[in-house]
Design a protein around this motif. Structure first.
Motif, PDB file in Angstrom:
ATOM      1  N   ALA A  61       0.831  -1.207   0.000  1.00  0.00           N
ATOM      2  CA  ALA A  61       0.000   0.000   0.000  1.00  0.00           C
ATOM      3  C   ALA A  61       0.867   1.260   0.000  1.00  0.00           C
ATOM      4  O   ALA A  61       1.782   1.404   0.810  1.00  0.00           O
ATOM      5  N   ILE A  62       0.544   2.183  -0.920  1.00  0.00           N
ATOM      6  CA  ILE A  62       1.245   3.467  -1.011  1.00  0.00           C
ATOM      7  C   ILE A  62       0.280   4.622  -0.757  1.00  0.00           C
ATOM      8  O   ILE A  62       0.603   5.562  -0.046  1.00  0.00           O
ATOM      9  N   HIS A  63      -0.916   4.532  -1.343  1.00  0.00           N
ATOM     10  CA  HIS A  63      -1.958   5.542  -1.132  1.00  0.00           C
ATOM     11  C   HIS A  63      -3.062   4.912  -0.282  1.00  0.00           C
ATOM     12  O   HIS A  63      -3.575   3.844  -0.617  1.00  0.00           O
ATOM     13  N   LEU A  82       2.495  -1.261   7.245  1.00  0.00           N
ATOM     14  CA  LEU A  82       2.382  -0.595   5.945  1.00  0.00           C
ATOM     15  C   LEU A  82       3.557   0.362   5.758  1.00  0.00           C
ATOM     16  O   LEU A  82       3.376   1.584   5.635  1.00  0.00           O
ATOM     17  N   PRO A  83       4.756  -0.137   5.704  1.00  0.00           N
ATOM     18  CA  PRO A  83       5.934   0.740   5.700  1.00  0.00           C
ATOM     19  C   PRO A  83       6.123   1.533   4.415  1.00  0.00           C
ATOM     20  O   PRO A  83       6.912   2.476   4.392  1.00  0.00           O
ATOM     21  N   LYS A  84       5.422   1.169   3.340  1.00  0.00           N
ATOM     22  CA  LYS A  84       5.603   1.853   2.057  1.00  0.00           C
ATOM     23  C   LYS A  84       4.625   3.006   1.853  1.00  0.00           C
ATOM     24  O   LYS A  84       4.641   3.649   0.795  1.00  0.00           O
ATOM     25  N   PHE A 103       1.916   6.515  14.206  1.00  0.00           N
ATOM     26  CA  PHE A 103       2.488   6.550  12.858  1.00  0.00           C
ATOM     27  C   PHE A 103       3.888   5.946  12.801  1.00  0.00           C
ATOM     28  O   PHE A 103       4.662   6.255  11.893  1.00  0.00           O
ATOM     29  N   GLN A 104       4.201   5.098  13.741  1.00  0.00           N
ATOM     30  CA  GLN A 104       5.517   4.471  13.755  1.00  0.00           C
ATOM     31  C   GLN A 104       5.712   3.600  12.517  1.00  0.00           C
ATOM     32  O   GLN A 104       4.806   2.938  12.042  1.00  0.00           O
ATOM     33  N   ASN A 105       6.926   3.630  12.012  1.00  0.00           N
ATOM     34  CA  ASN A 105       7.362   2.839  10.862  1.00  0.00           C
ATOM     35  C   ASN A 105       6.955   3.442   9.519  1.00  0.00           C
ATOM     36  O   ASN A 105       7.225   2.858   8.475  1.00  0.00           O
ATOM     37  N   LEU A 106       6.329   4.640   9.517  1.00  0.00           N
ATOM     38  CA  LEU A 106       5.942   5.283   8.257  1.00  0.00           C
ATOM     39  C   LEU A 106       7.058   6.234   7.808  1.00  0.00           C
ATOM     40  O   LEU A 106       6.858   7.441   7.637  1.00  0.00           O
ATOM     41  N   HIS A 107       8.206   5.679   7.573  1.00  0.00           N
ATOM     42  CA  HIS A 107       9.374   6.500   7.241  1.00  0.00           C
ATOM     43  C   HIS A 107       9.276   7.114   5.854  1.00  0.00           C
ATOM     44  O   HIS A 107       9.946   8.107   5.573  1.00  0.00           O
ATOM     45  N   GLN A 108       8.452   6.547   4.977  1.00  0.00           N
ATOM     46  CA  GLN A 108       8.350   7.059   3.611  1.00  0.00           C
ATOM     47  C   GLN A 108       7.140   7.971   3.412  1.00  0.00           C
ATOM     48  O   GLN A 108       6.921   8.462   2.302  1.00  0.00           O
ATOM     49  N   LEU A 109       6.381   8.201   4.457  1.00  0.00           N
ATOM     50  CA  LEU A 109       5.164   9.004   4.327  1.00  0.00           C
ATOM     51  C   LEU A 109       5.497  10.435   3.912  1.00  0.00           C
ATOM     52  O   LEU A 109       6.334  11.102   4.515  1.00  0.00           O
ATOM     53  N   TYR A 125       5.388  13.891  20.386  1.00  0.00           N
ATOM     54  CA  TYR A 125       6.237  12.968  19.629  1.00  0.00           C
ATOM     55  C   TYR A 125       5.450  12.235  18.537  1.00  0.00           C
ATOM     56  O   TYR A 125       5.923  11.231  17.999  1.00  0.00           O
ATOM     57  N   LEU A 126       4.260  12.741  18.195  1.00  0.00           N
ATOM     58  CA  LEU A 126       3.396  12.053  17.248  1.00  0.00           C
ATOM     59  C   LEU A 126       4.047  11.893  15.879  1.00  0.00           C
ATOM     60  O   LEU A 126       3.930  10.849  15.244  1.00  0.00           O
ATOM     61  N   PHE A 127       4.756  12.931  15.413  1.00  0.00           N
ATOM     62  CA  PHE A 127       5.339  12.907  14.066  1.00  0.00           C
ATOM     63  C   PHE A 127       6.844  12.621  14.075  1.00  0.00           C
ATOM     64  O   PHE A 127       7.542  12.920  13.107  1.00  0.00           O
ATOM     65  N   LYS A 128       7.323  12.002  15.129  1.00  0.00           N
ATOM     66  CA  LYS A 128       8.779  11.878  15.312  1.00  0.00           C
ATOM     67  C   LYS A 128       9.446  11.014  14.243  1.00  0.00           C
ATOM     68  O   LYS A 128      10.651  11.178  13.987  1.00  0.00           O
ATOM     69  N   GLU A 129       8.718  10.076  13.611  1.00  0.00           N
ATOM     70  CA  GLU A 129       9.328   9.203  12.598  1.00  0.00           C
ATOM     71  C   GLU A 129       8.978   9.606  11.173  1.00  0.00           C
ATOM     72  O   GLU A 129       9.382   8.934  10.229  1.00  0.00           O
ATOM     73  N   LEU A 130       8.256  10.711  11.014  1.00  0.00           N
ATOM     74  CA  LEU A 130       7.813  11.117   9.677  1.00  0.00           C
ATOM     75  C   LEU A 130       8.838  12.065   9.055  1.00  0.00           C
ATOM     76  O   LEU A 130       8.553  13.230   8.756  1.00  0.00           O
TER      77      LEU A 130
END
Length: 980
Positions: A61-63, A82-84, A103-109, A125-130
């Motif tokens: 999933a991308i979108h 859904l890391p992609k 939103f953890q693991n959503l590094h490509q968002l 810290y909600l957006f810390k991995e974005l």
């Protein structure tokens, strides 16, 4: 440690849930069939947990869009599988809480939309991995403040939209975005900001667009250099914002400044500000009379000699004189006077010094007519290319109404009340390319109306009251490509009504009153027409033998025939679509067609899209081969058709079909071989179909679950029609996989065997079976046990079993010799001692077990008697069961071995026991023989279980008594159960 363990368990649960689903279907989402498994829409679902919506989505999933659900809480690790993901929309939901690691693991968002929710607080810290987030939309929530460091990790953020919240502290906002060196757009409209005061921070230099409209600003309160790098600044609808707020503020780089509905005096503002006057939007600033406008123009003129765009909309301007804009700089682009109160434009005489203007907008005014602008008009705007009078109250357009604007290319007169369009109203517009006259009250068009508009390419006459197209109306429009006549009252076209349309490609005739399609009308379009819209007319056929009206339209690619009024097309002629070899899209919905002929689509070899929703009446039986030539069809919509047969014969030729919508039909089963014959199928919608959860759909169930190429829309929500407790994907199919051939073979073999053997058994073993029935009936009633207990105190010495034909011998011989003549035996005779009213079988059983012996008086009649046979069988059963000598056989006459062969048990008894033969009357000494007979019988009745006869008298071949030494009395279970 406990927290880490909880996180690992959460991740494991989510990933485990993903692995459970193997089929290409999703419980609460739909994959876009064109996205190759990357775009998913989860819209209008009733789930309250995010995990329930997302648990079965693939990692590809991308979108992802999640809208109109009941989700209120976004838990930790909701998207960890859904890391992609790059584009995530969670808008229009009741979300009020988002956990820190949601939103953890959503590094490509890259894009996150959280608008239209109930979010009042954000975890810092909600957006810390974005780290790759570029677009963040938080509009229409209930945010009152931003936590410190909320955007510390989103260094690539480009656009931040927080409009329509409850934010009050601008300094807090400025500090949270000050480090975002890639931020370009910041939208803070519709909040509660009162000023732009801030601590010792600066907006990032990359920020060029700042929207602070509809707040409560009463001052700017910022440093003079705070807005130095802003290009677009919207401060509109801050009604308390004064002119003095801009004193000293650096606005040199502003390219667009909007101050509508503020308390700013525009003239004073321009005098104290360093903003470029050409970049200010002057709409909504109260410039409603000539004096204010002239003052503004003089001020502008002192600063610049020319100006590209001048926006004076929404100022309440009622009229313009020839001198209103006389002192304004030259306008080289657009003049916008929309949303004012103009009642007349006087042939644009107020623009006599604006010869370079290119676009004039007078929409949303109070214009009632466009007067004639003849040669005496002094204004000639040769540079004007776009002219719009939309949304006015224009009733009439007089001749030469646009004589002063001869070079306009786009003229918009739509959404007025034009009832009169003079034949020469458009005279002189030789460069006109696009003309909109839709949504008016026009009733007639004449051959002179468009005679000067030979360059016209788009003509929109939709939603008027035109009823007839006269000859030559479009004769001069040889360059027209699009003609929209939809929503009128056209009943027919005169023979030359469409003559001249040499380039027409798009023709819209929907919503008219056409009752038939005249083939002569379309003869001029054979080389050009690609789109034809005939929706919602009155076209109807009563027979199938009508010729094709489209024979000449060989290039037509899009044909719409939906919803013919009021009854639909009713009948679809066999050759209706003959000649449409280039057609790619066909719409036939809502037409009440009674029957689809098998050859109706034969010529549509290029068709790619076909919709037949609600096209037919009642239950539709699709004829095999109806789609046989549609080998290029990629999307087929057959919803609500009443289809009851989905078979390979009907759909098997659709080898390019990728999307099939079958929902709301009436078939109870779908043949898997028909689906397997569609190799390109990727999207299947079978919702609201009464599929039975029975064995005939077991293969379909298996196919829908394990076919990874075809997405079955909401498969896991499909209900079983016959049992609401089960879903279609998990109803029980165990019994369906028995080898029915083998099962039927053995069942049939058993039935045939029974039918063959039963008559034989009936003939040979009738009495044995009957006897068994009585024995077991007595056994189950515990009769045997009771009788054995009473044996020691037997009521009778012997029970006499005989046939009624031998009654005389029994009464004259047996009874006197055993009960009389000094004998003390007590006999049981059925006619004398049986209990009245008692069942005959019970009486016989009672007599056998109430007597020490059973004497069977055997004769040929005895052997033929049913009841005698039963009595001897019961006695022999007792003999074999109890191992006692309880049975005595008396033969009244000689009986051969052959006659006894049917009485197997009697022969078995005779081989082991003594039996007595009544002396023949032909014997030499019958009296002596009879006396010996009675002595032997009395002795046998007194003896125990072993008896050896010592006398054996033979007199002239007459045997009075025969005996064989008995063997030790032994019986086996085999003998015991051996029935007669």
């Amino acid at each position: 440690m406990a927290g880490l363990l909880h996180q690992l368990l959460s991740v494991t649960v989510v990933l485990g849930a993903v692995q459970l689903i193997t089929g290409y279907s999703f419980k609460n989402c739909i994959a876009d069939p064109r996205s190759n498994g990357s775009l998913f829409n989860c819209i209008s679902r009733k789930e309250e947990k995010m995990s329930a919506i997302l648990h079965d989505l693939p990692t590809s999933a991308i979108h992802l869009t999640i809208s109109k659900t009941h989700v209120k809480h976004i838990c930790n690790y909701s998207f960890v599988h859904l890391p992609k993901l790059k584009y995530l929309r969670i808008d229009d939901n009741p979300v009020n809480t988002i956990d820190q690691s949601a939103f953890q693991n959503l590094h490509q968002l890259q894009s996150l939309n959280l608008s239209v929710n109930n979010i009042s607080e954000l975890n810092p810290y909600l957006f810390k991995e974005l780290h790759n987030l570029t677009f963040l939309l938080l509009s229409d929530n209930k945010l009152k403040q931003l936590p410190e460091g909320i955007f510390s990790a989103t260094l690539n953020l480009n656009t931040l939209n927080m409009r329509q919240n409850l934010l009050t502290n601008f300094s807090e906002i400025a500090e949270s975005v000050s480090h975002l060196m890639n931020l370009k757009v910041l939208d803070l409209c519709y909040n509660s900001l009162t000023s732009l005061s801030h601590s010792n921070v600066s907006l990032p230099k990359s920020l060029t667009t700042l929207y602070i409209c509809r707040n409560n600003l009463f001052t700017l309160g910022c440093k003079d250099s705070f807005l130095t790098f802003i290009n677009i600044l919207d401060l509109s609808y801050n009604s308390r914002l004064p002119t003095t707020a801009f004193q000293g503020v650096d606005l040199r780089r502003i390219n667009y400044l909007r101050l509508r509905s503020t308390n700013v005096s525009v003239v004073e503002f321009l005098n104290i500000s360093n903003v470029k006057v050409s970049q200010v939007d002057f709409s909504g600033l109260g410039l409603k009379n000539d004096s204010l406008l002239m003052e503004l123009c003089k001020l502008l003129m002192r600063k610049v000699k020319w100006i590209k765009n001048l926006n004076l909309s929404d100022n309440g301007i009622g009229s313009l004189t020839n001198y209103t804009l006389y002192y304004c700089p030259n306008i080289t682009g657009d003049l916008d006077l929309s949303r004012n109160k103009l009642k007349s434009t006087n042939c644009l005489s107020f623009l006599r010094r604006q010869a370079q203007i290119k676009s004039f907008n007078a929409e949303h005014n109070h214009l009632t007519s466009l007067p004639s602008c003849n040669k005496q008009t002094k204004v000639c705007l040769k540079s004007l290319e776009e002219l719009s009078y939309r949304y006015n109250r224009i009733l009439s357009v007089n001749s030469f109404a646009f004589f002063h604007t001869p070079n306009i290319k786009t003229l918009q007169l739509n959404i007025n009340t034009i009832a009169f369009l003079d034949r020469k109203a458009l005279k002189g517009l030789k460069k006109l390319v696009k003309l909109r006259l839709d949504n008016n009250l026009l009733t007639d068009l004449f051959n002179e109306t468009f005679e000067d508009n030979n360059k016209l390419q788009v003509l929109n006459l939709r939603n008027n009251r035109i009823s007839v197209i006269f000859n030559g109306t479009f004769l001069m429009l040889r360059n027209l490509t699009t003609l929209d006549l939809g929503g009128n009252k056209i009943t027919h076209f005169q023979p030359s009504g469409f003559d001249g349309l040499k380039s027409l490609s798009n023709l819209y005739l929907d919503g008219n009153n056409l009752k038939h399609i005249d083939t002569s009308i379309y003869r001029v379009f054979q080389d050009t027409l690609t789109v034809l819209d005939l929706q919602s007319n009155k076209i109807r056929f009563l027979t199938e033998n009508n010729s094709s009206p489209f024979m000449n339209l060989s290039k037509l690619s899009d044909l719409k025939l939906d919803g013919q009024r009021p009854y639909g097309m009713t009948v679809l002629p066999h050759t209706f679509f003959r000649g449409l070899y280039s057609l790619k899209s066909l719409y036939l919905t809502n037409n009440n067609i009674f029957h689809l002929p098998p050859d109706v689509f034969d010529d549509l070899t290029s068709l790619q899209f076909l919709t037949l929703d609600k096209c037919c009446v009642g239950v539709t039986q699709l004829v095999p081969g109806v789609f046989k030539n549609l080998r290029n069809l990629t999307k087929l919509t057959v919803e609500s058709m009443g289809i009851q047969n989905f078979s390979k014969e009907v759909f098997g030729n659709l080898i390019q079909l990728s999307s099939l919508q079958l929902n709301r039909n009436v078939m109870q089963s779908i043949h898997v071989d028909a689906l397997q014959s569609l190799p390109k199928l990727r999207y299947l919608d079978i919702r609201n179909i009464p599929l039975s959860c029975t064995c005939k759909n077991s293969l379909l169930q298996n196919w829908t679950i394990y076919n990874k190429n075809v997405q079955v829309v909401y498969l896991y929500n499909l209900q079983c029609q016959n049992d609401a407790n089960y879903k279609f994907h998990n109803f029980k199919t165990n019994v369906c996989y028995i080898d029915l051939g083998e099962y039927l073979f053995f069942s049939t073999a058993v039935v045939i065997f029974l039918f063959t053997v039963t008559p034989l058994l009936y003939v040979k073993l009738y009495w044995k079976m009957k006897y068994s029935y009585y024995v077991f009936r007595s056994w189950f009633s515990d009769q045997w046990r009771r009788l054995r207990e009473e044996e020691e105190n037997c009521k009778y010495d012997a029970f006499i079993s005989y046939n009624s034909s031998d009654d005389q011998w029994v009464m004259d011989q047996l009874l006197p010799n055993l009960e009389g003549n000094g004998s003390s035996f007590k006999l049981c005779l059925h006619h004398r001692d049986f209990e009245l009213g008692r069942d005959i079988v019970d009486n016989i059983v009672s007599a056998v077990y109430s007597s020490r012996k059973t004497i069977c008086v055997v004769s040929r009649n005895f052997l033929q008697s049913e009841w005698c046979s039963l009595e001897i069988q019961l006695a022999s059963y007792r003999l074999f069961d109890e191992h006692r000598d309880v049975l005595l056989l008396v033969f009244l006459e000689p009986i051969s071995e052959r006659q006894l062969s049917a009485y197997h048990r009697m022969r078995k008894v005779m081989l082991k026991k003594t039996y007595l033969q009544w002396p023949d009357s032909d014997c030499t000494n019958p009296m002596q023989a009879q006396e010996l007979f009675w002595n032997q019988l009395r002795r046998a009745m007194r003896m125990g279980s072993r008896l050896k006869m010592e006398e054996n008298i033979n007199n002239e071949g007459c045997v009075n008594a025969e005996s064989e030494e008995t063997e030790p009395f032994e019986t086996s279970d085999e003998e015991y159960y051996l029935l007669p």
